[in-house]
Scaffold this motif. Structure first.
Motif, PDB file in Angstrom:
ATOM      1  N   ILE A 283       0.845  -1.188   0.000  1.00  0.00           N
ATOM      2  CA  ILE A 283       0.000   0.000   0.000  1.00  0.00           C
ATOM      3  C   ILE A 283       0.882   1.239   0.000  1.00  0.00           C
ATOM      4  N   GLU A 284       0.291   2.389  -0.335  1.00  0.00           N
ATOM      5  CA  GLU A 284       0.918   3.662  -0.013  1.00  0.00           C
ATOM      6  C   GLU A 284      -0.161   4.556   0.570  1.00  0.00           C
ATOM      7  N   LEU A 285      -0.005   4.912   1.834  1.00  0.00           N
ATOM      8  CA  LEU A 285      -0.937   5.808   2.523  1.00  0.00           C
ATOM      9  C   LEU A 285      -0.657   7.230   2.059  1.00  0.00           C
ATOM     10  N   GLU A 286      -1.627   7.812   1.351  1.00  0.00           N
ATOM     11  CA  GLU A 286      -1.455   9.173   0.845  1.00  0.00           C
ATOM     12  C   GLU A 286      -2.750   9.954   1.021  1.00  0.00           C
ATOM     13  N   MET A 287      -2.666  11.273   0.888  1.00  0.00           N
ATOM     14  CA  MET A 287      -3.842  12.110   0.705  1.00  0.00           C
ATOM     15  C   MET A 287      -3.876  12.542  -0.759  1.00  0.00           C
ATOM     16  N   GLY A 288      -5.080  12.563  -1.338  1.00  0.00           N
ATOM     17  CA  GLY A 288      -5.240  13.045  -2.706  1.00  0.00           C
ATOM     18  C   GLY A 288      -5.829  14.445  -2.684  1.00  0.00           C
TER      19      GLY A 288
ATOM     20  N   GLU B 212      -6.136  28.292  -3.436  1.00  0.00           N
ATOM     21  CA  GLU B 212      -7.512  28.660  -3.824  1.00  0.00           C
ATOM     22  C   GLU B 212      -8.089  27.702  -4.866  1.00  0.00           C
ATOM     23  N   MET B 213      -7.211  27.081  -5.666  1.00  0.00           N
ATOM     24  CA  MET B 213      -7.671  26.193  -6.749  1.00  0.00           C
ATOM     25  C   MET B 213      -8.029  24.798  -6.254  1.00  0.00           C
ATOM     26  N   ILE B 214      -7.537  24.437  -5.054  1.00  0.00           N
ATOM     27  CA  ILE B 214      -7.753  23.066  -4.569  1.00  0.00           C
ATOM     28  C   ILE B 214      -9.130  22.972  -3.917  1.00  0.00           C
ATOM     29  N   PHE B 215     -10.000  22.172  -4.532  1.00  0.00           N
ATOM     30  CA  PHE B 215     -11.370  22.024  -4.029  1.00  0.00           C
ATOM     31  C   PHE B 215     -11.393  21.258  -2.715  1.00  0.00           C
ATOM     32  N   GLY B 216     -10.639  20.165  -2.654  1.00  0.00           N
ATOM     33  CA  GLY B 216     -10.669  19.370  -1.429  1.00  0.00           C
ATOM     34  C   GLY B 216      -9.762  18.160  -1.523  1.00  0.00           C
ATOM     35  N   TYR B 217      -9.952  17.254  -0.561  1.00  0.00           N
ATOM     36  CA  TYR B 217      -9.033  16.135  -0.382  1.00  0.00           C
ATOM     37  C   TYR B 217      -9.796  14.820  -0.171  1.00  0.00           C
ATOM     38  N   VAL B 218      -9.139  13.728  -0.557  1.00  0.00           N
ATOM     39  CA  VAL B 218      -9.627  12.374  -0.272  1.00  0.00           C
ATOM     40  C   VAL B 218      -8.462  11.548   0.283  1.00  0.00           C
ATOM     41  N   LEU B 219      -8.799  10.455   0.958  1.00  0.00           N
ATOM     42  CA  LEU B 219      -7.775   9.465   1.291  1.00  0.00           C
ATOM     43  C   LEU B 219      -7.389   8.770  -0.003  1.00  0.00           C
ATOM     44  N   LEU B 220      -6.130   8.396  -0.120  1.00  0.00           N
ATOM     45  CA  LEU B 220      -5.673   7.788  -1.377  1.00  0.00           C
ATOM     46  C   LEU B 220      -4.693   6.654  -1.063  1.00  0.00           C
ATOM     47  N   ASN B 221      -5.005   5.472  -1.541  1.00  0.00           N
ATOM     48  CA  ASN B 221      -4.097   4.330  -1.408  1.00  0.00           C
ATOM     49  C   ASN B 221      -3.520   4.014  -2.778  1.00  0.00           C
ATOM     50  N   ASP B 222      -2.244   4.322  -2.942  1.00  0.00           N
ATOM     51  CA  ASP B 222      -1.559   4.130  -4.220  1.00  0.00           C
ATOM     52  C   ASP B 222      -0.890   2.749  -4.204  1.00  0.00           C
TER      53      ASP B 222
END
Ligand code: CA
Length: 425
Positions: A207-212, A232-242
């Motif tokens: 796994i790779e524990l990341e934020m998207g 200002e351009m970044i709408f938001g974030y999700v958890l991301l497993n790469d």
């Protein structure tokens, strides 16, 4: 900047949102795409407590005035393209409706019947149409550990690493929503003492524990953006497993970087937590020394205090075991710096672009964000109890990422990003 929607004392009349352990307090208001068995059309909702409020219904009822119905769509892209002022307006309206300072929804039982769906009764879908996926490598601890393992322990960081957020262009086509099974990849593997590679199923699946981070508004090709503009351009974030196949990666990655080792699947969580919702949890990042070049300089609070946890559950175990606890605040390069760097050559960023932070590892051995580090490339197996150990992921294992910002008595959480490994084809 915080406002009335971030007030820690705010409660919702949707009682489950007030449980201090619930990810979806009224201060959160994340956006996602869902459907139900009765109504299989994909549409946009907000998570509140254990419920989803159907935003397409609220627009039809005139409760979200000023917007045409872009919430009856199967992705957040049209909403994201409207820009930060609209994001904030909708958040403010939802906060009023769900806290009850505006009683229009609370006091209309017939409307509540149509607008609310239990999260247990819904299917969650990929929340955005991912236009492109870029993966960065922004944790100093992770880059140092990997450098120590595979290169020179005394010069673990590559010479460029402290000067720029290093990244590569990945695949958007295999980004999947939490809950999607992952098929073990096969590819070329060259064992250390072999003369030639063989084609086989990966034996070092990780796994790779990341934020998207999700780009909400675009920049024109040839334009440049500052880290402040990028924020200002970044709408938001999700958890991301790469998901990563380490044995394929080690043979293929030089000189152009990972290719098949990371192209087969990336899992994201279904709820997009907005940058707005994270405002109260902004915190200092690590000191950047040497000072970044001017186009990368970002003053003030550039990181987010966001607790992260990884669990593994094997097919034969009744419970999951926590294998890592860390925090997003450790990252050396911020998402805004990554975005500013991404565009600096003139590269156009588009609504729906997703970029991974890079594996998030903390300063201690139990705060690493991948099995490669947690087991030191298989040298130190993890004890999962009951005589079960793991170095890398086996078929039938379920890996889950959790993430949440802890407020005073409430949480702004991300839910989870889950994936189970199925045997190779
Ligand atoms: Ca990665």
């Amino acid at each position: 900047m915080t406002d009335a929607t971030h007030d820690p004392s705010l409660k919702s009349w949707v009682e489950t949102a007030n449980d201090p352990k619930c990810d979806f307090a009224v201060q959160n208001l994340p956006f996602g795409v869902f459907s139900t068995a009765i109504s299989p059309i994909e549409r946009i909702g907000t998570a509140i407590g254990d419920q989803i409020v159907d935003l397409s219904v609220l627009v039809d009822e005139g409760l979200l005035s000023g917007v045409v119905n872009i919430f009856d769509q199967s992705s957040l892209n049209a909403f994201m393209a409207m820009g930060p002022t609209s994001w904030k307006d909708i958040r403010t309206r939802l906060s009023a409706l769900l806290s009850g300072t505006d009683p229009a929804l609370r006091d209309n039982a017939a409307l509540c019947d149509r607008a609310f769906v239990g999260q247990d009764d819904a299917t969650l879908h990929l929340p955005i149409q991912v236009t492109e996926f870029t993966d960065f490598y922004a944790s100093r601890e992770h880059a140092t550990n990997v450098g120590r393992m595979f290169r020179d322990p005394d010069k673990a960081l590559m010479p460029n690493w402290l000067h720029m957020p290093v990244g590569y262009n990945g695949r958007a086509s295999t980004i999947v929503v939490s809950g999607t099974d992952i098929i073990r990849p096969s590819g070329q593997v060259k064992l250390p003492n072999a003369d030639a590679p063989v084609f086989q199923a990966s034996a070092k699946l990780d796994i790779e524990l990341e934020m998207g981070a999700i780009v909400g508004t675009p920049n024109a090709m040839g334009s440049r953006i500052s880290p402040d503009e990028a924020e200002e351009m970044i709408f938001g974030y999700v958890l991301l497993n790469d998901w990563s196949a380490r044995d394929i990666q080690i043979w293929e990655y030089q000189p152009l970087g990972p290719f098949q080792a990371k192209a087969f699947a990336t899992t994201i969580s279904p709820w997009v937590v907005t940058s707005d919702a994270l405002a109260p949890f902004q915190t200092n990042g690590p000191k950047q020394d040497p000072a970044p070049l001017p186009y990368l300089r970002q003053d003030g609070l550039r990181n987010v205090d966001l607790n992260l946890e990884v669990t593994i559950q094997t097919e034969t175990q009744a419970n999951a075991t926590v294998i890592s606890r860390t925090n997003f605040k450790h990252m050396y390069w911020s998402a805004a710096q990554q975005l500013a760097h991404h565009a600096v050559s003139g590269c156009a960023m588009r609504t729906g672009d997703l970029f991974g932070s890079g594996t998030i590892s903390g300063p201690t051995a139990d705060s690493c964000g991948c099995l490669l580090e947690l087991t030191w490339n298989g040298r130190d197996p993890l004890d999962l109890g009951g005589g079960i150990t793991r170095t890398f992921i086996e078929d039938g294992d379920t890996l889950t990422l959790h993430g949440w910002c802890q407020g005073k008595g409430y949480r702004v959480g991300f839910g989870s990003a889950v994936g189970t490994i199925r045997p190779a084809i």
